[in-house]
Write a protein that holds these residues in place. Structure first.
Motif, PDB file in Angstrom:
ATOM      1  N   TYR A 199       0.843  -1.201   0.000  1.00 51.79           N
ATOM      2  CA  TYR A 199       0.000   0.000   0.000  1.00 51.79           C
ATOM      3  C   TYR A 199       0.877   1.249   0.000  1.00 51.79           C
ATOM      4  O   TYR A 199       1.024   1.889   1.049  1.00 51.79           O
ATOM      5  N   PRO A 200       1.463   1.625  -1.120  1.00 49.38           N
ATOM      6  CA  PRO A 200       2.367   2.776  -1.074  1.00 49.38           C
ATOM      7  C   PRO A 200       1.751   4.096  -0.609  1.00 49.38           C
ATOM      8  O   PRO A 200       2.464   4.900  -0.006  1.00 49.38           O
ATOM      9  N   PRO A 201       0.445   4.374  -0.816  1.00 51.47           N
ATOM     10  CA  PRO A 201      -0.070   5.659  -0.327  1.00 51.47           C
ATOM     11  C   PRO A 201      -0.091   5.714   1.204  1.00 51.47           C
ATOM     12  O   PRO A 201      -0.771   4.928   1.851  1.00 51.47           O
ATOM     13  N   ILE A 202       0.619   6.640   1.777  1.00 50.32           N
ATOM     14  CA  ILE A 202       0.715   6.756   3.229  1.00 50.32           C
ATOM     15  C   ILE A 202      -0.625   7.142   3.845  1.00 50.32           C
ATOM     16  O   ILE A 202      -0.957   6.731   4.965  1.00 50.32           O
ATOM     17  N   TYR A 203      -1.438   7.913   3.120  1.00 56.30           N
ATOM     18  CA  TYR A 203      -2.678   8.418   3.716  1.00 56.30           C
ATOM     19  C   TYR A 203      -3.743   7.328   3.835  1.00 56.30           C
ATOM     20  O   TYR A 203      -4.613   7.411   4.691  1.00 56.30           O
ATOM     21  N   ASP A 204      -3.665   6.307   3.002  1.00 51.02           N
ATOM     22  CA  ASP A 204      -4.500   5.122   3.194  1.00 51.02           C
ATOM     23  C   ASP A 204      -4.340   4.579   4.609  1.00 51.02           C
ATOM     24  O   ASP A 204      -5.314   4.259   5.289  1.00 51.02           O
ATOM     25  N   PHE A 205      -3.089   4.446   5.007  1.00 52.40           N
ATOM     26  CA  PHE A 205      -2.793   3.831   6.307  1.00 52.40           C
ATOM     27  C   PHE A 205      -3.464   4.590   7.445  1.00 52.40           C
ATOM     28  O   PHE A 205      -4.089   3.991   8.332  1.00 52.40           O
ATOM     29  N   GLN A 245      -0.519  15.066  13.919  1.00 55.38           N
ATOM     30  CA  GLN A 245       0.553  15.995  13.569  1.00 55.38           C
ATOM     31  C   GLN A 245       1.215  15.613  12.247  1.00 55.38           C
ATOM     32  O   GLN A 245       1.600  16.481  11.457  1.00 55.38           O
ATOM     33  N   GLN A 246       1.350  14.315  12.003  1.00 55.96           N
ATOM     34  CA  GLN A 246       1.926  13.867  10.733  1.00 55.96           C
ATOM     35  C   GLN A 246       1.032  14.258   9.565  1.00 55.96           C
ATOM     36  O   GLN A 246       1.517  14.660   8.497  1.00 55.96           O
ATOM     37  N   LEU A 247      -0.270  14.156   9.742  1.00 55.94           N
ATOM     38  CA  LEU A 247      -1.207  14.565   8.688  1.00 55.94           C
ATOM     39  C   LEU A 247      -1.180  16.078   8.481  1.00 55.94           C
ATOM     40  O   LEU A 247      -1.192  16.566   7.348  1.00 55.94           O
ATOM     41  N   ILE A 248      -1.148  16.811   9.562  1.00 56.31           N
ATOM     42  CA  ILE A 248      -1.117  18.276   9.448  1.00 56.31           C
ATOM     43  C   ILE A 248       0.165  18.736   8.745  1.00 56.31           C
ATOM     44  O   ILE A 248       0.137  19.575   7.834  1.00 56.31           O
ATOM     45  N   SER A 249       1.289  18.177   9.154  1.00 59.59           N
ATOM     46  CA  SER A 249       2.568  18.629   8.602  1.00 59.59           C
ATOM     47  C   SER A 249       2.740  18.259   7.138  1.00 59.59           C
ATOM     48  O   SER A 249       3.512  18.919   6.421  1.00 59.59           O
ATOM     49  N   SER A 250       2.047  17.224   6.674  1.00 56.88           N
ATOM     50  CA  SER A 250       2.186  16.819   5.271  1.00 56.88           C
ATOM     51  C   SER A 250       1.161  17.489   4.359  1.00 56.88           C
ATOM     52  O   SER A 250       1.217  17.334   3.138  1.00 56.88           O
ATOM     53  N   SER A 251       0.223  18.240   4.936  1.00 55.95           N
ATOM     54  CA  SER A 251      -0.745  18.964   4.110  1.00 55.95           C
ATOM     55  C   SER A 251      -0.090  20.178   3.476  1.00 55.95           C
ATOM     56  O   SER A 251       0.947  20.658   3.938  1.00 55.95           O
ATOM     57  N   GLN A 252      -0.712  20.674   2.408  1.00 58.01           N
ATOM     58  CA  GLN A 252      -0.174  21.839   1.711  1.00 58.01           C
ATOM     59  C   GLN A 252      -1.279  22.866   1.484  1.00 58.01           C
ATOM     60  O   GLN A 252      -2.409  22.501   1.138  1.00 58.01           O
ATOM     61  N   LEU A 253      -0.934  24.130   1.689  1.00 57.64           N
ATOM     62  CA  LEU A 253      -1.860  25.224   1.424  1.00 57.64           C
ATOM     63  C   LEU A 253      -1.715  25.632  -0.030  1.00 57.64           C
ATOM     64  O   LEU A 253      -0.601  25.876  -0.507  1.00 57.64           O
ATOM     65  N   VAL A 276      -8.808  10.716   1.347  1.00 58.20           N
ATOM     66  CA  VAL A 276      -8.577   9.754   2.427  1.00 58.20           C
ATOM     67  C   VAL A 276      -7.997  10.444   3.666  1.00 58.20           C
ATOM     68  O   VAL A 276      -8.271  10.017   4.805  1.00 58.20           O
ATOM     69  N   ALA A 277      -7.223  11.520   3.475  1.00 59.02           N
ATOM     70  CA  ALA A 277      -6.719  12.263   4.630  1.00 59.02           C
ATOM     71  C   ALA A 277      -7.863  12.938   5.383  1.00 59.02           C
ATOM     72  O   ALA A 277      -7.872  12.960   6.627  1.00 59.02           O
TER      73      ALA A 277
END
Length: 626
Positions: free
Chosen positions: A375-381, A420-428, A465-466
């Motif tokens: 499952y390469p997409p990290i956000y799936d996990f 925090q991992q989800l927040i930090s990987s998001s982009q504005l 998914v995020a």
């Protein structure tokens, strides 16, 4: 003055939110697109490339290769694709439809669910007697070969039989669709690559598909009044949970056991999981991917075998297993007090603890190519884990105390480091401050005349998914509202979800971004993902022949067993990291999925992107309506 500022802030938040009516219209359109995409009548395979096999009731998914680079490589990635009749994407789309239906925004026709269920139950392992009703499932349907039912993806396997190697298949396919001008590029790419073997397809049933099937059954049970026909069909084929429990424990990874069938693992798994094993330093039962062991692999090598003749641990597979078991326990399907025994409870607890550790320690981020092997997409996990967080936190009474422990492991991880991992990987978004999104890797490695070009082909999927992950982590249900924010939800999470929903609402029905994803892949994404470069302590061939010390690459073959058996101590392992393995140094870091000259197979389903987006928008609509 403070009240005025608060009022202005409130108005700005309201202005930033998309209107409920606009959301409802988008949700309705997405449901229509999903419904229209479902295969209504089966279609036969007719070579060469005249007609692909398509099974009635499935939703479309396609096998691509992750070509990347100049525009001709983009064309190869997008246009060279094969319809794949796997159970996985249809199971997931059906799960999403059932969860969506519970919100009551728009009803899903029972006939649509039934059409899929009648086909999905055919993916049950046919090597078991039909009357046995053990819910073990295979990724692909099976065909009978030499007395054994073997997984067989017709649209990929049949061309390989005819043309012998993947490069020839792609060349002939390009000619058939009028893209013959790309043939020289393909020849150059495949000249130095090993042949893609048919043995990669003859896989055993697996924990992942079997657990997703459990989750599907639990959702049907929850809505059995609405979907009674589908529930009855599903349960008639999936009622032997005691046997399933025995299989899950039997084939689990037990690093501290003494028998090879129990303690062997893919060297890639040991590399990323070693710190958890050393930290625990006590007997462990961890969910493994394949429902087969080394002894069976040796015996059934020509008919059904594990890739690389070894088992592995994939965090997303583990998360799906925890959710599948949790859902089934909550619904009390099949008398859990009879089948959820102590060994299975230990497997459930140890695996839940491992998932929490992987998030809190950052292990899932440091080597996602190995920890998320399929499952390469990290956000799936994150979404897979958050589903269990929501489920277990919104049940007033959990039937087994171990479920409380797993709830706490995963809730703590997702509401702290995971968030925090989800927040930090998001982009504005640079063009609109009211839009935020998440990108993964698909289309991010392209160039035009050597200059980088981010085509963001999985941006919509990653964002959807995020959003699901954050909402499931930070929301609750009540007697008056099926979703509402928890009182302690950080304002940063709420604002981020607002902006991400704005982005999805703006683009999901447009053409600026593709709806592609890489929701599933082969285990080898680059040469760094091959199992031969990692430390190991057990090497022999399927027939029992041992390899000499420090073998070179010439000893690598399809019948090689190259595994870690038991526990390698930390001092010994660190020493082995400085040695070569089959003549190669151990790849110590993750370099990304778009490496030069590495083109791995992945599965994409735009319909799945529609489904995950529809679910995210629906949850959000309910949230802002409460």
């Amino acid at each position: 003055m403070h009240k005025l500022i608060a009022f202005i802030v409130l108005l700005s938040v309201i202005d930033a939110q998309v209107s409920p009516n606009a959301l409802k219209n988008t949700i309705s359109t997405l449901l229509t697109q999903i419904t229209e995409a479902q295969i209504k009548e089966s279609q036969n395979y007719i070579p060469p490339f005249i007609s692909e096999q398509k099974l009635k009731g499935l939703y479309p998914s396609y096998v691509h290769l992750n070509f990347h680079g100049e525009p001709e490589m983009t064309a190869l990635r997008r246009d060279v694709k094969f319809f794949d009749n796997n159970m996985f994407v249809t199971n997931w789309v059906t799960q999403v439809l059932l969860e969506f239906d519970e919100f009551g925004i728009i009803s899903v026709p029972p006939s649509q669910i039934s059409l899929s269920i009648n086909t999905l139950v055919q993916f049950r392992d046919k090597n078991l007697p039909k009357a046995y009703t053990e819910p073990l499932y295979s990724f692909w349907q099976q065909i009978l070969q030499n007395g054994t039912w073997t997984a067989w993806p017709t649209n990929i396997a049949e061309p390989l039989v005819e043309y012998e190697d993947l490069g020839s298949v792609i060349i002939e396919f390009l000619k058939s669709i009028g893209l013959g001008f790309l043939v020289p590029t393909v020849k150059t790419i495949f000249e130095g690559l090993p042949k893609f073997l048919l043995s990669a397809f003859i896989i055993p049933p697996d924990t992942d598909d079997s657990s997703c099937n459990l989750a599907l059954g639990a959702l049907l049970s929850r809505s059995k009044d609405r979907f009674s026909d589908s529930w009855n069909v599903w349960y008639s084929e999936n009622s032997n949970f005691s046997s399933l429990a025995r299989e899950y424990v039997l084939y689990s990874y037990k690093p501290f056991a003494t028998d090879l069938d129990d303690n062997e693992i893919d060297p890639r798994t040991y590399f990323w999981l070693k710190d958890f094993i050393w930290l625990e330093n006590a007997p462990l039962y961890l969910v493994a991917t394949w429902l087969q062991d080394i002894s069976e692999d040796r015996k059934e090598f020509s008919g059904v075998k594990m890739p690389f003749n070894c088992n592995n641990v994939d965090l997303s597979v583990s998360a799906n297993t925890i959710f599948g078991l949790s859902s089934t326990l909550v619904e009390k399907i099949g008398n859990p007090e009879q089948w959820f025994n102590r060994p299975l409870q230990k497997l459930y607890n140890d695996t839940g603890r491992m998932l929490g550790w992987a998030i809190k320690s950052g292990a899932v981020l440091s080597r996602p190519d190995l920890a998320l092997l399929y499952y390469p997409p990290i956000y799936d996990f994150y979404w897979f884990v958050s589903r269990t967080v929501f489920l277990l936190n919104n049940e007033p009474t959990l039937p087994f105390s171990v479920m409380l422990d797993v709830r706490d492991y995963l809730t703590n991880a997702m509401r702290n480091e995971g968030t925090q991992q989800l927040i930090s990987s998001s982009q504005l978004d640079s063009k609109n401050q009211d839009w935020s999104y998440w990108d993964d890797f698909l289309g991010d490695g392209d160039t035009i005349f050597g200059f980088s070009e981010n085509r963001a082909e999985d941006r919509l999927f990653s964002t959807s998914v995020a959003v699901n992950a954050l909402i499931d982590t930070w929301s609750e249900s009540s007697s008056t509202c099926s979703r509402k924010w928890l009182p302690q939800t950080p304002i940063e999470v709420k604002n981020l979800v607002d902006r991400a929903v704005n982005f999805l609402q703006e683009f999901i029905l447009g053409t600026q971004y593709l709806k592609e994803n890489a929701f599933f892949s082969g285990s080898v994404k680059s040469s760094d993902c091959l199992p031969f470069g990692y430390p190991t302590n057990f090497q022999q061939y399927v027939n029992g022949t041992k390899l000499p010390p420090n073998p070179g690459s010439s000893y690598i073959s399809d019948d090689l067993i190259n595994v870690v058996s038991g526990v390698i101590s930390k001092p010994d392992y660190l020493k082995m990291l400085n040695e070569t393995h089959f003549g190669e140094n151990t790849p110590l870091t993750f370099k990304g999925y778009n490496l030069p000259e590495d083109y791995f197979p992945y599965w994409s389903s735009p319909t799945f992107t529609d489904a995950t987006t529809m679910l995210a928008l629906t949850k959000y609509l309910v949230l802002i309506s409460c």
